[in-house]
Structure formats: C-alpha cells, structure tokens
Design an enzyme around this catalytic site. Sequence first.
Site, PDB file in Angstrom:
ATOM      1  N   SER A   1      21.321  30.904  64.317  1.00 22.63           N
ATOM      2  CA  SER A   1      22.403  30.160  63.700  1.00 22.63           C
ATOM      3  C   SER A   1      23.293  29.546  64.790  1.00 22.63           C
ATOM      4  CB  SER A   1      23.192  31.095  62.772  1.00 22.63           C
ATOM      5  OG  SER A   1      24.098  30.390  61.978  1.00 22.63           O
TER       6      SER A   1
ATOM      7  N   ASP B   1      15.807  28.721  53.999  1.00 22.53           N
ATOM      8  CA  ASP B   1      17.106  28.532  54.643  1.00 22.53           C
ATOM      9  C   ASP B   1      17.556  27.094  54.375  1.00 22.53           C
ATOM     10  OD1 ASP B   1      19.322  28.294  56.239  1.00 22.53           O
ATOM     11  OD2 ASP B   1      18.340  28.943  58.096  1.00 22.53           O
TER      12      ASP B   1
ATOM     13  N   HIS C   1      19.182  31.861  54.860  1.00 23.77           N
ATOM     14  CA  HIS C   1      19.629  31.835  56.254  1.00 23.77           C
ATOM     15  C   HIS C   1      19.678  33.225  56.880  1.00 23.77           C
ATOM     16  CE1 HIS C   1      21.445  30.148  59.794  1.00 23.77           C
ATOM     17  NE2 HIS C   1      22.560  30.838  59.642  1.00 23.77           N
TER      18      HIS C   1
END
Length: 378
Positions: A149, A319, A352
């Site tokens: 991320s 995601d 995610h």
Amino acid sequence: MTSLNTQSYTIEFKEPLVLKSGAQLGSYSLEVQTYGTLNSKKSNAVLICHALNASHHVAGVDPKTGKTGWWDNMIGPGKPLDTDHYFVIGVNNLGSCFGSTGPMSINPLTNTPYGSSFPLMTVEDWVTSQSLVADYFGVQKFAAVMGGSLGGMQALSWGIQYPERVANCLVIASAANLSAQNIAFNEIARSAIMSDPDFHGGDYYAHNTTPKRGLKVARMIGHITYLSNDDMAEKFGRELKRIQGDQQEYKFSFEEEFEVESYLRYQGNKFADYFDANTYLLITRVLDYFDPARNFGGNLSKALNTIQAKSLVISFTTDWRFAPDRSREIVKALLDNKRSVSYAEINAPHGHDAFLLDDERYHAIIHAYFSKLKKEIA
C-alpha cells in the site's frame, strides 16, 4: 531456527530535514526496530516501509505493548522474509503517533505540542529520512526495500531517489499515484475529523480533548475501502446484529441493527482510542501527494527511468482501492526502461487487506524471491 533478535532504537537527528514543501523540521527522532543480524558486509539489510496505521513494530511481540507486529506472518525465522538470513529494519515515519517526531511531539520552539503547526510531508521526505537511518547502521545498499500500500509507494520512491542504494524493490498492493476516487475517500475522512467540535483546528491537545467522533467515522470510511464486496458479503451479508433473545427482526431505529454496522463501529471506536487525528490527516495527505510522474508530464516511464533495482510487483484481484491495473502500470513503465521486473496477480477474495493476510501463494512468491536473493548477497 533462531530467535528474532529484536532491537529497539530511538535515533536522534540534529541536522534540520528540508522538506519538499520548502519547510524545515529541526531536530527530530525516529523510532526503529530491527530483527535478525547485520552481516559483516552489511549486505543483508531489508527495509520494511509501513502503511497508514502501522509502525516500526513489524514482527514478534512488542514487550512494551504486548502487541504482535503488523507483518508478523511475513517476517521472522523460517518465514518468507527469513530473519535467520536477513537484517530487517522497521522505521516509524515522521508524523506518526507511535514515537517518531509528529504532531503530538513537543515543539522545542514553543515547548507545546506541534499540533496544527507540524509540517506536511511527502513520501519523498520519508524516504530521505529513512536513508539517514540506513547511514546510522552503516548500510550503503539495501538488499531490498519492501512495502504494501503506502509502504509500496515508499519502496518505489526508494528506487527513484536512491537508485544506487537499493538492489530490489518489492511493491505490493500499491500504485504510482492515487486515483481521483481514492483522493475523494481521503477528503471525506479528513472532513469528518476536521468537522468534529473537539478538533479545535488541530490544536486539540491544548484543550485536553481528542476528535474521537470524527476519527471514528474516518476509520469506518477507510475500513470499507480495504475490504472487497465478496469478503463483506461472506462475513456479514445482511445478517442482523445477534443479541441474546433477539428474534432477528428490524427495530426501526438508527442504532446498530446489521452485523456490518456493528463491525464498523467497533473498528472505528478501537482505532479512535489509539490513533492520533492529526497523524491521520497528515498521512492521508502524503498518500494524495505521491505522484512521481507529475514532473514528467504524467509519463511514468520517464519517472522510473532512474531505477536500477530489480523489482517484484504484486497485486490482488479484488483490491479495488489499489487495483491490479495500477500495478500493471508500474510493471509496464519498468519494462519500458528495460528493467528487471517480476509480476504476480493473485486471485484472492480479501480486497486491499490481502497483503497483510496468510495467502499461501502470496507468501510462497515472497519466500522464493528472498531465497534466490540469499545467493546474491552471500
């Protein structure tokens, strides 16, 4: 199998850090944890870059808090990133609320918390400060820089800013910039915090209060984006909150009625109890600002031209916040520059958050990558 050999450091820096904004941060400190042992050639160091609400505590159980590291399933003896072979460094970024200098810290010029006066930062500023941590340990070149991320953005930025100091970049569930939709979610979250009556323009420390209501809503918004629709449907569906003796009928109220409501409120309350609102504002803005192609007319291939490192890019099919096509953009830009890059797109249901979970295929890829790298740094 050996122990983690965890060491904790508070590293003080006296030289001002000049930020991308033009502001300067005077003396500051960074909280650091290391795992494993640095070899004699100092060639086995791996830097782990954290995402929004994480910290330098990457693996094992923290003796101070009793909490398990946020990537404990990935890092440790015998794990995909094996600390029997690698020296792993976790750095708590500037602006955080977990020990490094941030809005909660005392400004030496005023002897009060920085609060709203703490300067805004960028991924590039964080990477610059991390390079000083590398200097502290005498690491001239990382075997790898790795993150998921926002951490993946830092890994990518390392390759751009310090091409001679990183051999491998592992960019997981990330992107080369945020989409308009992602920026919009961040703005809604920030607005929730800043509209809380207890926010006081960011100087709530002086009022002995915290904008918990706004921070709770911000976390609830963010948490939705970390999960996939399928994952939420499997976990909660349209189930009503289970209370002993409850007949599972609508109560015709605005209280918690659905399981998903109860879950989100729980996550929001928990987060508001340990995280700092100013830190949330700052880090979401760091996310918004990251865009290495901005100075190249939006051309990502030109922006990544300086990268010399080999790269591993990983995405997850469900995601939707950092969708696979955003990872493929990075891969294409690296290939345009004839750089060595491997790409894995993993069919996982968890959205995610998949980069934090125990997916065997994902962990096997990381394990294989670091196993191969062992031969190169031996």
